[in-house]
Design a protein around this motif. Sequence first.
Motif, PDB file in Angstrom:
ATOM      1  N   LYS A  91       3.137   0.139  13.540  1.00  0.00           N
ATOM      2  CA  LYS A  91       3.294  -0.290  12.142  1.00  0.00           C
ATOM      3  C   LYS A  91       3.531  -1.799  12.074  1.00  0.00           C
ATOM      4  O   LYS A  91       2.968  -2.490  11.207  1.00  0.00           O
ATOM      5  N   GLU A  92       4.351  -2.320  12.976  1.00  0.00           N
ATOM      6  CA  GLU A  92       4.606  -3.764  12.989  1.00  0.00           C
ATOM      7  C   GLU A  92       3.344  -4.538  13.340  1.00  0.00           C
ATOM      8  O   GLU A  92       3.094  -5.616  12.785  1.00  0.00           O
ATOM      9  N   GLU A 148       0.261  -3.504  12.750  1.00  0.00           N
ATOM     10  CA  GLU A 148      -0.602  -3.403  11.571  1.00  0.00           C
ATOM     11  C   GLU A 148      -0.221  -4.458  10.536  1.00  0.00           C
ATOM     12  O   GLU A 148      -1.085  -5.153   9.990  1.00  0.00           O
ATOM     13  N   ASP A 149       1.091  -4.587  10.266  1.00  0.00           N
ATOM     14  CA  ASP A 149       1.560  -5.574   9.277  1.00  0.00           C
ATOM     15  C   ASP A 149       1.250  -6.996   9.740  1.00  0.00           C
ATOM     16  O   ASP A 149       0.858  -7.847   8.933  1.00  0.00           O
ATOM     17  N   LEU A 150       1.431  -7.251  11.047  1.00  0.00           N
ATOM     18  CA  LEU A 150       1.187  -8.586  11.594  1.00  0.00           C
ATOM     19  C   LEU A 150      -0.272  -8.990  11.394  1.00  0.00           C
ATOM     20  O   LEU A 150      -0.579 -10.109  10.970  1.00  0.00           O
ATOM     21  N   THR A 198      -7.400  -1.970   4.462  1.00  0.00           N
ATOM     22  CA  THR A 198      -6.654  -0.935   5.174  1.00  0.00           C
ATOM     23  C   THR A 198      -6.796  -1.159   6.671  1.00  0.00           C
ATOM     24  O   THR A 198      -7.793  -1.713   7.138  1.00  0.00           O
ATOM     25  N   LYS A 253      -2.639  -7.480   9.315  1.00  0.00           N
ATOM     26  CA  LYS A 253      -3.093  -7.406   7.922  1.00  0.00           C
ATOM     27  C   LYS A 253      -2.580  -8.573   7.097  1.00  0.00           C
ATOM     28  O   LYS A 253      -3.287  -9.089   6.215  1.00  0.00           O
ATOM     29  N   ASN A 254      -1.341  -9.011   7.357  1.00  0.00           N
ATOM     30  CA  ASN A 254      -0.713 -10.046   6.525  1.00  0.00           C
ATOM     31  C   ASN A 254      -1.037 -11.459   6.981  1.00  0.00           C
ATOM     32  O   ASN A 254      -0.542 -12.425   6.391  1.00  0.00           O
TER      33      ASN A 254
END
Length: 277
Positions: free
Chosen positions: A114-115, A117-119, A130, A121-122
């Motif tokens: 999850k971390e 993915e956030d790293l 997505t 994507k953001n």
Amino acid sequence: VVTDKDGNPLKDKDGNPVPVPPLSSTDGGITWTGKIPPNVDGEVKVEVPATDANGEPTYTDTTGNPGTPNEATTPVDTLPPTVDVSYDPTTGDFTVDFSEIPHDPTTGKPITEKELEDLIKNTPDSNIDTITVTPKLDGQGNPTGEYTVEVTPKDPSKDVTVKIPEGSYTDGNENPGSEGTTTEDIIPPTVEVTYDPTTGDFTVDFSEEPINPNTGTAYTPEEIKDLITQDPNNNVDPDKTIVSQDPNDPTKFIVTTEPKDPSKDVTVKIPEGSYTD
């Protein structure tokens, strides 16, 4: 004296000499602290000899009594971790491959899916809507540091960037990691084939300039003709087929043809996987 475990001058992983910065003390010279420079991975020996090259004591107490020698050898890893980011157009997936298990610089714990993915994507200008990150595991079910990344773009007309910023992760020894990034066009090209009964011609209209995967160059009209006529089920007569390219649009081809068997329909088909962007 700071050397490798065998007493030789300290070198980094590439064999280059490593200059060791001077030691410093914050308690009046009782305790001295130093830092091994980056890019060193191996055992390091720190030695305080009894005498120097001239036979004089390397240190004494306040009354002049010479000090005793001592040494210690310990594993040292100041090698920055790296990451490789690649894209496979066959699967449409990205691969993020860390040289070591990535850790969160803030918590010191391994980065979760999850971390990660956030790293990704953001990151500014990623153009990611997505994202799903799946870790690759070894035979014992442990993470290897390699991840498969599936994404969909916010704007399909623009490229997608998967980037791991410098310093956004560390290894288990808190060495900050280097950057890894790639920017790719992940939307597969398409083709539309239409027929104009007025002219009797077919139009083959690609979404992007079609590339022949066998040559790596743009399709020529002759190659498009070969592609269409190679399937005998298409009922296309090769000797009576002419393919021309729109002079103002390299994505569009006009096909004029006649059937081998006039009693049967003609099929103009561009097979899946026969072209790339």
